[in-house]
Design an enzyme around this catalytic site. Sequence first.
Site, PDB file in Angstrom:
ATOM      1  N   ASP A  45      10.948  33.305  29.977  1.00 22.02           N
ATOM      2  CA  ASP A  45      10.148  34.907  31.108  1.00 22.02           C
ATOM      3  C   ASP A  45       8.955  34.935  32.069  1.00 22.02           C
ATOM      4  O   ASP A  45       8.824  35.400  32.067  1.00 22.02           O
ATOM      5  CB  ASP A  45      10.167  35.618  30.099  1.00 22.02           C
ATOM      6  N   THR A 138      17.356  39.922  28.978  1.00 26.07           N
ATOM      7  CA  THR A 138      16.888  38.636  28.421  1.00 26.07           C
ATOM      8  C   THR A 138      17.922  38.077  26.970  1.00 26.07           C
ATOM      9  O   THR A 138      18.100  37.107  27.024  1.00 26.07           O
ATOM     10  CB  THR A 138      15.084  38.950  27.359  1.00 26.07           C
ATOM     11  N   ARG A 281      24.775  53.987  33.294  1.00 27.46           N
ATOM     12  CA  ARG A 281      23.472  53.759  32.656  1.00 27.46           C
ATOM     13  C   ARG A 281      22.728  54.718  31.225  1.00 27.46           C
ATOM     14  O   ARG A 281      21.941  56.085  32.468  1.00 27.46           O
ATOM     15  CB  ARG A 281      21.576  53.038  32.609  1.00 27.46           C
TER      16      ARG A 281
END
Length: 353
Positions: A45, A138, A281
């Site tokens: 990241d 991630t 979502r």
Amino acid sequence: MAFEKELQVAQLAVARASILTKAVFAEKAKGTISKEDKSPVTIGDYGAQALIISAIKHNFPQDEVVGEEEASSLREQKDLSSKIWNLVKDTKLSDSDSDAILGGPIRSEDEMLQAIDAGNSAGGSKGRIWALDPIDGTKGFLRGGQYAVCLALMVDGDVKVGVLGCPNLPVKDSEPLKEDMGIAATDAEGYGVLFSAVQGEGARSQPLTKGSVSQGHSISVSKVTDVTQAVMCESVEAGHSSKGDNAAIAEKLGVTGRPVQMDSQAKYGSVARGAGDIYLRLPVRKDYVEKIWDHAAGDLIVREAGGQVTDIHGQRLNFSLGRTLTENKGVVATPADIHAQVLAAVSEVLSAK
Ligand SMILES: Nc1ncnc2c1ncn2[C@@H]1O[C@H](COP(=O)(O)O)[C@@H](OP(=O)(O)O)[C@H]1O
Ligand SMILES: [Mg+2]
Ligand SMILES: [Mg+2]
Ligand SMILES: [Mg+2]
């Protein structure tokens, strides 16, 4: 073509950062640390954020960046910082002309930390601001699932350019979605895709390469008219999106297939190319506010591919209010033709709770 230079820089910067994330993945030493919000962040990241911001600042010094990560904890952890630097200093595109467009390598570890910290814009409705998620998903990245390197340019709060690098998605737009697609895909033949869109000019896809970028080809959302046949996409992480509500909505719509779970904005890319049909979502917690970098590129790419993207109340996502989507809750992304039908099912299910 509008924003030609911005698109080229964004595509090359995302391609270069993806070389780094793939190297981190291959090394297995991901250097995971926990942020204050308990989410993980890896050397991938940080390294990807440094590379992308340095490319933006080289080409557009006045532009601001809203980046997910910041370097304060790295300044206290010298070991971690030097690990990242070792990766960053050696990451370049194999095509030297393309690498030169990005300004070549970052010159020092300190410059790298400064680049990471330059992602500290407050965002807003004025001027040119980039939204950057150096690794979206991630948790997927750590698991060997899907993840995406995400970059968008906003002008006066409106998204004009969006780029998504998805190293673990198939190159072929029509390949059916599979949940275990990520695991063996990194650097495998036929995997790695770069999506892009410029406002008013459609959405495109091309293989994600280590060298240069091309025109790619135009993509569009699926032509599904019978929602019972729709392929639904949702997060892997139950904490990011309510799977129970998704299931209830699928049942209301009569969707027969199981939802495909994948991390990151790879879901937006999949809907934009017609491999998936519906991305839902749905909020898990009332107090969670979505971040602009989790949506800016995907929102434009889906809309330019003929899709419609709103929150659960049918409002367009508003990127002009700062680093977060303060006025929106959840996301409903579908081909424009079925959006009203899906949104109606979302409203019914959520209002009955
Ligand atoms: N409670 C929550 N609700 C919704 N999204 C959340 C969340 N907590 C974290 N996230 C966001 O979900 C993103 C990943 O989404 P997905 O589940 O679609 O892969 C994370 O991005 P990062 O992985 O970049 O941190 C993070 O910003
Ligand atoms: Mg994160
Ligand atoms: Mg993210
Ligand atoms: Mg991220």
